[in-house]
Write an enzyme that holds these catalytic residues in place. Structure first.
Site, mmCIF file in Angstrom:
data_model
loop_
_atom_site.group_PDB
_atom_site.id
_atom_site.type_symbol
_atom_site.label_atom_id
_atom_site.label_comp_id
_atom_site.label_asym_id
_atom_site.label_seq_id
_atom_site.Cartn_x
_atom_site.Cartn_y
_atom_site.Cartn_z
ATOM 1 N N GLY A 16 49.555 28.549 -36.811
ATOM 2 C CA GLY A 16 50.033 27.794 -37.950
ATOM 3 C C GLY A 16 51.499 27.437 -38.020
ATOM 4 O O GLY A 16 51.947 26.932 -39.049
ATOM 5 N N ASP A 48 47.718 20.179 -30.510
ATOM 6 C CA ASP A 48 48.292 21.175 -29.600
ATOM 7 C C ASP A 48 47.116 21.779 -28.849
ATOM 8 O O ASP A 48 46.506 22.746 -29.289
ATOM 9 C CB ASP A 48 49.064 22.239 -30.394
ATOM 10 C CG ASP A 48 49.810 23.217 -29.493
ATOM 11 O OD1 ASP A 48 49.681 23.108 -28.262
ATOM 12 O OD2 ASP A 48 50.497 24.102 -30.023
ATOM 13 N N CYS A 98 51.533 23.729 -24.075
ATOM 14 C CA CYS A 98 52.600 24.627 -23.616
ATOM 15 C C CYS A 98 52.356 24.987 -22.149
ATOM 16 O O CYS A 98 52.377 26.150 -21.763
ATOM 17 C CB CYS A 98 52.684 25.876 -24.491
ATOM 18 S SG CYS A 98 51.131 26.794 -24.644
#
Length: 446
Positions: free
Chosen positions: A263, A321, A374
């Site tokens: 979050g 993401d 990432c």
């Protein structure tokens, strides 16, 4: 003094410090054997050991150090075992790896690391047979520590070969070596603040990064820091905070945050005044998201479902993401280097493609879509977006500008996408330098 185990079969040594070493070796064994994340494994295993806070922190530090320097540790052990590691030796290897991490890299007295490891070896009949071998090996590591640490200048000593090869191909030898070398350093602690970064940097003993994140000079227990209980900030790597900033959320906009837990990006979007819908398939991770939002005094609609199949009215903006190999987080999560394979990466690429197509369907005409991972692997970043744009002519890049990311033009690639690398963002010291390796592309639906 010793006590019997629950079955009354074997005395359990309760020497001070030994329970922490049991947990550390157990974590190393479980992570490598089951290829699970260290943080999740620690949360699952540690309650059964009943350790106090200091011993629990020591066990975790041993395991993290072992993974951060696993290549060096394994080389030191293997080159000093003439016949290799004994077969059918139970926990022999993880116990030695944990002890070697202490001897070579941690501020632990050699005699304590060796003695507790030998006691630990004696607790299992399979490893007890090799206690003398383990004792001799660990004492030799202690004697030869300086020689071991000076044996090689290879920056890839603690990088799995497939990753070193991937980074060389993507970034060239010099940059790949810099990436690998940066992973040897303990990571800094970054915060995203709701407002007044300079004020909070002064209160917390930190510095304001060009991107607006606050980086603490010293690591401290987070819950005890000023502003934590009041929800004035949250922990978030400086690079991880960039994708939400690229989305440029506006008050009142409807924004979907896909694969949202735990979050940090949801909080950024909500703090900007957007009406956020946070979507994630993991119920436990969504519980963390709810708790984080509650502490921060922020709100979002939370949907527990698979973002790849979720349907809703198109949004003004969408942030994805995507799940990835997480090789950009190795400095913070060194176990990721040793639990992922090229096959994992390729499997995730297919999932990323499905999620990106779903995110595109949820973006209204004229809306913005930011895709990020990432990961340092081009298959999960640059190539994924090139394939998507080739198949979706109704989307186009909105190139990232240096001013979007604090003037850090080195983190923008030739196509106009964000590509942060772990060795960038130089600071006062090696520990205060660097950030997570992130890829993000900002797209517009025409």
């Amino acid at each position: 003094m010793a006590i019997l185990d629950q079955a009354g079969r074997r005395p359990i040594d309760d020497a001070p410090g030994l329970p922490a070493r049991r947990l550390a070796a157990g974590l190393i064994d479980e992570v490598l054997r089951a290829r699970t994340a260290l943080d999740e494994t620690y949360e699952r295993m540690s309650p059964a050991f009943g350790l106090d806070a200091a011993d629990a922190a020591l066990a975790r530090a041993i395991a993290i150090t072992a993974f951060r320097r696993l290549g060096t540790i394994q080389h030191a052990i293997n080159t000093r075992l003439e016949r290799g590691s004994p077969r059918n030796s139970g926990p022999f290897e993880p116990i030695l790896v944990a002890a070697a991490a202490q001897i070579l890299f941690l501020d632990v007295p050699d005699h304590a690391a060796v003695d507790l490891a030998i006691r630990h070896l004696h607790e299992d009949g399979r490893s007890a047979r090799y206690a003398a071998l383990g004792n001799a090996l660990l004492r030799r590591l202690a004697r030869e520590r300086e020689a071991i640490l000076g044996e090689t200048a290879d920056p890839f000593a603690d990088t799995p070969p497939w990753l070193a090869e991937s980074w060389r191909a993507a970034y060239g030898e010099e940059v790949a070596a810099a990436i690998a070398a940066s992973h040897a350093e303990e990571p800094p602690l970054d915060l995203t603040v709701k407002s007044d970064p300079a004020g909070w940097a002064e209160k917390l003993g930190g510095i304001v990064l060009p991107t607006g994140s606050v980086r603490l000079r010293e690591r401290q227990p987070v819950p005890g820091l000023p502003g934590f209980t009041e929800g004035e900030w949250w922990v978030q790597d400086a690079a991880a905070a960039l994708p939400a900033r690229l989305l440029a959320p506006k008050p009142g906009e409807r924004i979907a945050d896909l694969c949202a837990a735990p979050g940090g990006k949801t909080a950024q979007l909500a703090a900007a005044g957007a009406n956020v819908t946070a979507v994630d398939r993991s119920a436990p991770r969504l519980r963390r998201l709810r708790a984080n939002l509650e502490r921060l005094g922020l709100t979002a609609e939370i949907v527990a479902t698979d973002a790849a199949t979720w349907q809703a009215e198109p949004f003004d903006a969408v942030l994805l993401d995507a799940p990835c190999s997480a090789t950009g987080t190795i400095r913070r999560h060194p176990d990721a280097a040793w639990t992922k394979t090229p096959e994992d990466r390729d499997r995730l690429v297919a999932l990323q493609a499905r999620l990106l197509n779903a995110a595109a369907r949820l973006t209204k005409p004229g809306g913005r879509l930011v895709y990020c991972t990432c990961s340092l692997e081009p298959e999960e970043g640059e190539r994924r977006i090139e394939a998507f744009l080739g198949a979706n002519p109704d989307f186009a890049r909105a190139p990232v500008r240096p001013e979007d990311i604090g003037g850090l033009g080195e983190a923008i690639d030739a196509a106009g996408d964000l590509r942060s690398l772990p060795h960038q963002l130089r600071g006062e010291t090696a520990r205060l330098s660097g950030w997570t390796g992130f890829y993000a592309s900002r797209l517009i639906r025409l």
